[in-house]
Enzyme design. Structure first.
Site, PDB file in Angstrom:
ATOM      1  N   CYS A   1       0.835  -1.214   0.000  1.00  0.00           N
ATOM      2  CA  CYS A   1       0.000   0.000   0.000  1.00  0.00           C
ATOM      3  C   CYS A   1       0.865   1.257   0.000  1.00  0.00           C
ATOM      4  O   CYS A   1       0.529   2.253  -0.645  1.00  0.00           O
ATOM      5  CB  CYS A   1      -0.923   0.022   1.215  1.00  0.00           C
ATOM      6  SG  CYS A   1      -2.031  -1.380   1.270  1.00  0.00           S
TER       7      CYS A   1
ATOM      8  N   ARG B   1      -7.786  -4.359  -3.233  1.00  0.00           N
ATOM      9  CA  ARG B   1      -7.316  -3.178  -3.992  1.00  0.00           C
ATOM     10  C   ARG B   1      -8.289  -2.906  -5.142  1.00  0.00           C
ATOM     11  O   ARG B   1      -8.150  -3.460  -6.231  1.00  0.00           O
ATOM     12  CB  ARG B   1      -5.907  -3.437  -4.534  1.00  0.00           C
ATOM     13  CG  ARG B   1      -4.911  -3.709  -3.452  1.00  0.00           C
ATOM     14  CD  ARG B   1      -3.507  -3.977  -3.977  1.00  0.00           C
ATOM     15  NE  ARG B   1      -2.729  -4.601  -2.914  1.00  0.00           N
ATOM     16  CZ  ARG B   1      -2.231  -3.958  -1.876  1.00  0.00           C
ATOM     17  NH1 ARG B   1      -2.386  -2.661  -1.770  1.00  0.00           N
ATOM     18  NH2 ARG B   1      -1.553  -4.612  -0.937  1.00  0.00           N
TER      19      ARG B   1
END
Lengths: 73, 216
Positions: free
Chosen positions: B53, B130
């Site tokens: 991330c 995601r």
């Protein structure tokens, strides 16, 4: 809040918006253009400034309240 | 099982109006309607202070100017608190020098995650996968991308999709495989026999009547 601090005073971006309104920008798009802030920040900031009693909507135009005017003098 | 079923049935689809929301973010309380008139890339990440991330956030920050040139705003999301988001973006700036210029939703209630189908229980019951939702200026969902927890997203592909969508809107054309701005575009196929016959007389580059390309 992004435009108003917990103590009720405007943040840097809040002050920019108040100054733009003082100089005649009344629509979110005009305020965005004058301040360089993205339109989403202006729309959410106007909600905050309105709730804080620093601006108000009059005939579809944002204007400073008495409190808002005093803060940026 | 019921929970999974409910989440699956509420998945938004291409062409649907984007589900409305009002959310706490690192830039204050934002509503979907605040973005009206701009395109929006709404993306979720599994958690703050995690390695993949962090690389993605740096990459999103890097394409932020290119997105804004295209009239596109970025909005991140995870099931973390706003304090966690603030601490993380400050850490990213301190350690890498990259300032994160876009807001991030603190979706502790999972209200937005569930509305957009961002939690895939087969991957994680608590973290968002995601996801990328490309929402146009009229707040219609134009693209949905899902990446697994272990695979970081490709920013150039996100830019390419936006370029393709905006080209399609502006010129009423389609874009072929691996298209990039400047490449030839696909002319929409004819819907009548007459149009098909006329098509081959046009100054297009045609493989046959149903596959013709032109330069813009």
């Amino acid at each position: 809040m992004a435009c108003v601090s917990p103590d009720g005073k405007p943040t840097g971006s809040g002050t920019k918006m108040l100054r733009a309104i003082k100089s005649g920008a009344g629509f979110p798009e005009e305020i965005a253009k004058d301040t360089g802030l993205p339109i989403f920040r202006v729309r959410s900031g106007l909600r905050e400034l309105t709730q804080a009693g620093l601006v108000e909507l009059k005939s579809d135009n944002y204007v400073l309240t008495e409190n808002g005017s005093e803060l940026i003098e | 099982m019921e929970e999974v079923k409910e989440q699956t049935s509420s998945l938004p689809r291409l062409g649907d109006p984007a589900p409305a929301f009002e959310a706490v973010t690192t830039h204050g309380i934002l509503k979907l309607q605040d973005f009206k008139g701009s395109w929006l890339v709404l993306f979720s990440h599994p958690a703050d202070f995690t390695p993949v991330c962090t690389t993605e956030f740096i990459a999103f920050a890097e394409i932020h100017p290119a997105l804004r040139k295209r009239g596109v705003e970025l909005l991140g999301l995870s099931v973390d608190s706003v304090s966690s988001h603030i601490a993380w973006v400050r850490n990213v700036e301190e350690k890498t020098g990259t300032k994160i210029p876009f807001p991030i939703i603190a979706d502790l209630s999972k209200e937005v995650s569930l509305a957009y189908g961002m939690i895939h229980p087969g991957q994680s019951k608590t973290e968002t996968v995601r996801c990328v939702f490309i929402i146009d200026d009229k707040q219609i969902i134009r693209t949905i991308l899902y990446y697994p927890l272990t695979t970081g997203r490709n920013m150039q592909e996100i830019l390419r999709i936006i370029d393709a969508l905006q080209t399609t809107d502006a010129d009423a054309v389609a874009t072929p495989a691996n298209w990039r701005p400047g490449d030839m575009v696909v002319v929409p196929p004819p819907s009548t026999q007459e149009a098909a016959e006329e098509r081959v007389k046009q100054n297009y580059e045609c493989v046959d009547w149903y596959l013709c390309k032109k330069k813009l």
